[in-house]
Design a protein around this motif. Structure first.
Motif, short mmCIF file in Angstrom:
data_model
loop_
_atom_site.label_atom_id
_atom_site.label_comp_id
_atom_site.label_asym_id
_atom_site.label_seq_id
_atom_site.Cartn_x
_atom_site.Cartn_y
_atom_site.Cartn_z
N ALA A 10 0.84 -1.21 0.00
CA ALA A 10 0.00 0.00 0.00
C ALA A 10 0.87 1.25 0.00
N LEU A 11 0.45 2.26 -0.75
CA LEU A 11 1.08 3.58 -0.68
C LEU A 11 0.07 4.53 -0.06
N LEU A 12 0.54 5.39 0.84
CA LEU A 12 -0.33 6.44 1.39
C LEU A 12 -0.06 7.69 0.56
N THR A 13 -1.09 8.23 -0.10
CA THR A 13 -0.85 9.35 -1.00
C THR A 13 -1.79 10.52 -0.72
N ASP A 14 -1.28 11.70 -1.06
CA ASP A 14 -1.97 12.96 -0.73
C ASP A 14 -3.23 13.18 -1.58
N MET A 15 -4.31 13.57 -0.91
CA MET A 15 -5.52 13.97 -1.64
C MET A 15 -6.04 15.28 -1.04
N SER A 16 -5.10 16.22 -0.78
CA SER A 16 -5.54 17.53 -0.31
C SER A 16 -5.93 18.39 -1.50
N GLN A 17 -5.31 18.13 -2.67
CA GLN A 17 -5.67 18.84 -3.89
C GLN A 17 -5.90 17.80 -4.99
N PRO A 18 -6.60 18.16 -6.07
CA PRO A 18 -6.89 17.16 -7.11
C PRO A 18 -5.61 16.60 -7.72
N LEU A 19 -5.71 15.38 -8.22
CA LEU A 19 -4.59 14.76 -8.94
C LEU A 19 -4.64 15.22 -10.38
N ALA A 60 -3.92 26.14 -11.42
CA ALA A 60 -2.93 26.56 -10.42
C ALA A 60 -3.07 25.67 -9.19
N LYS A 61 -1.95 25.04 -8.83
CA LYS A 61 -1.98 24.11 -7.69
C LYS A 61 -1.07 24.60 -6.57
N VAL A 62 -1.15 23.96 -5.43
CA VAL A 62 -0.45 24.43 -4.23
C VAL A 62 1.05 24.59 -4.51
N GLY A 63 1.56 25.76 -4.14
CA GLY A 63 2.98 26.07 -4.35
C GLY A 63 3.22 26.91 -5.58
N GLU A 82 -5.68 38.04 -6.51
CA GLU A 82 -4.49 38.81 -6.12
C GLU A 82 -3.25 38.00 -6.49
N SER A 83 -2.09 38.66 -6.46
CA SER A 83 -0.84 37.94 -6.75
C SER A 83 -0.36 37.22 -5.49
N GLY A 84 0.38 36.13 -5.68
CA GLY A 84 0.93 35.42 -4.52
C GLY A 84 1.15 33.95 -4.85
N TRP A 85 1.21 33.13 -3.80
CA TRP A 85 1.43 31.70 -3.97
C TRP A 85 0.15 30.94 -3.59
N VAL A 86 -0.16 29.91 -4.35
CA VAL A 86 -1.37 29.13 -4.04
C VAL A 86 -1.10 28.34 -2.76
N ALA A 87 -1.91 28.62 -1.72
CA ALA A 87 -1.73 27.95 -0.43
C ALA A 87 -2.73 26.81 -0.27
#
Ligand code: URA
Length: 437
Positions: free
Chosen positions: A234-243, A382-385, A342-347
């Protein structure tokens, strides 16, 4: 043996014998043990748990409650992958032909989307003519001839799970880890597998939000495999944002085609290679995950992975022209653009809000009986970071129904948060659980 005796013993923290578990599941599936008795048993399991050998016997009893695939006459290792589900999770679609092109047999049975998570069958069925419903005999013939089948679960497979899941839904016992693990593993192991790779997701868009619960679920499923002699990783993988970038049905086929061409988004490509390399090791085609990855990269670079997908699509009645011309797939009539305020980084690029928004557009089902619109969905730009300037496109919303658009748009818009300072992208693959390498 009576159901009441077993319920009382489990209620008081005792254990059931293998014969008792088998009797209970058999009689419940046959309708002799009543729903109200099984409800009490499920609640006792929810409270006291079910572990190790007992859970393996429970899973095996579920697995044999109906039809089981018989694939031993087909040469080669049979390996499958299961994901606990997420938003934009189309990994099975590029993965199966890539791994199949390297020589491992993939008897894949997938499900339909429900709630905010999409379903592989719904996506595949956007390919004109593509069929996913096969008898056990047809399934075995397709596997023998083409090495990969992308089918749906027949209603004769694990009938105990259908009854138990409906009962869990009505009795507040869905979240019990042993019950989730046995439900997933009984359906997968009924495919007569030599090995199984699990993608257990965590985060706001996942079935298990907290990583600790995802880890416990993964460990429980790996243990069931170990105790019954089936290799499971099993792999534990991130699902905080879409794949990937596409959340929809036809659009996820387009993104899968890009991935098979070696032009997919970095996260989809990475996860497909990592899961695929595990499958090649399990399938005894590669002696290490490093070698497995090289084989997959070669299958993509030489076009063999795409050829295998074309072969599967044709064998399952689909129009393989869509692989050359993805514009033949359904597209929505209208597209709105969502711009950075606004301008910045996607959090934050919240998988749950985007998944629910896409469902409201018509890409998913709120209830099992709902129809889906294959053309609608969200393109995440636009995705996180990522750094964005004010006015840059965060997402495109593809819609057909104005009322649905009105409900979905605020939800989708709420997914993004922009920060004034740099933000790190989340780690895609957090952990690997399982001994074999
Ligand atoms: N998926 C399943 O197949 N079963 C569960 O119990 C939960 C998620």
């Amino acid at each position: 043996m009576t159901a009441v005796e077993l319920i009382e013993r489990k209620r008081d923290g005792g254990t059931l014998t293998g014969n008792e578990i088998r009797w209970l599941i058999t009689e419940y599936t046959a309708g002799t043990v009543a729903d109200y008795q099984m409800s009490a048993m499920l609640m006792a399991i929810f409270i006291h748990g079910l572990n190790g050998e007992d859970l393996t016997v429970w899973t095996e009893a579920m697995l044999t409650s109906g039809e089981v695939l018989e694939l031993s006459d087909i040469a080669g290792c049979k390996v499958d992958k299961h994901s606990t589900g997420g938003v934009g999770d189309k990994i099975s679609i590029p993965l199966a032909p890539m791994v199949g092109a390297c020589g491992v047999k993939i008897p894949m049975m997938s499900g339909r989307g429900l709630g905010h998570t999409g379903g592989t069958l719904d996506k595949l069925e956007t390919i004109p003519g593509f069929r996913t419903g096969f008898s056990a005999d047809q399934f075995a013939i397709l596997l023998a001839e083409h090495g990969v089948v992308l089918g749906g679960q027949s209603e004769h497979l694990v009938p105990a799970d259908r009854k138990l899941y409906a009962l869990r839904d009505a009795t507040g016992t869905v979240p019990a880890i042993p019950l989730i693990a046995s439900s997933i593993m009984s359906k997968k192991l009924a495919e007569d597998l030599d090995g199984l790779v699990l993608d257990v997701k965590f985060g706001p868009g996942a079935f298990m939000e907290e990583i600790d619960r995802a880890r416990r679920l993964a460990e429980t499923m790996v243990e069931i495999g170990d105790l019954r002699g089936t290799r499971v990783v099993a792999l534990l993988t991130d699902m905080s944002q879409p794949l990937g970038r596409e959340v929809g049905n036809a659009s996820e086929i387009r993104e899968s085609i890009d991935t098979l061409r070696g032009e997919g988004p970095a996260d989809i490509t990475e996860l497909t290679y990592v899961l695929g390399a595990e499958m090649l090791v399990m399938g005894e085609v590669a002696s290490s995950v490093e070698e497995g990855r090289t084989l997959l990269e070669e299958a993509v670079a030489t076009g063999r992975a795409m050829e295998k997908f074309a072969e599967i699509v044709t064998a399952q009645g689909g129009d393989a022209q869509v692989l050359e011309n993805p514009e033949l797939l359904p597209t929505a009539y209208n597209t709105d653009t969502l711009e950075a305020p606004e301008s910045g980084w996607v959090a934050r690029c919240d998988a749950l809000s985007i998944g629910v928004g896409a469902m409201r557009l018509g890409a998913g089902r709120e209830r099992k009986e709902d129809n889906i619109d294959p053309a609608v969905g969200v393109t995440v730009q636009a995705k996180v970071g990522d750094h964005v300037e004010k006015g840059d496109v965060l997402a495109k919303i593809h819609w057909n129904d104005a009322y649905a658009r009105g409900i979905a748009t605020p939800l989708i818009t709420s997914a993004w948060e922009i920060s004034e300072s740099p933000v790190e992208a989340p780690q895609l693959i957090a952990e690997r659980i399982g001994s074999q390498r």
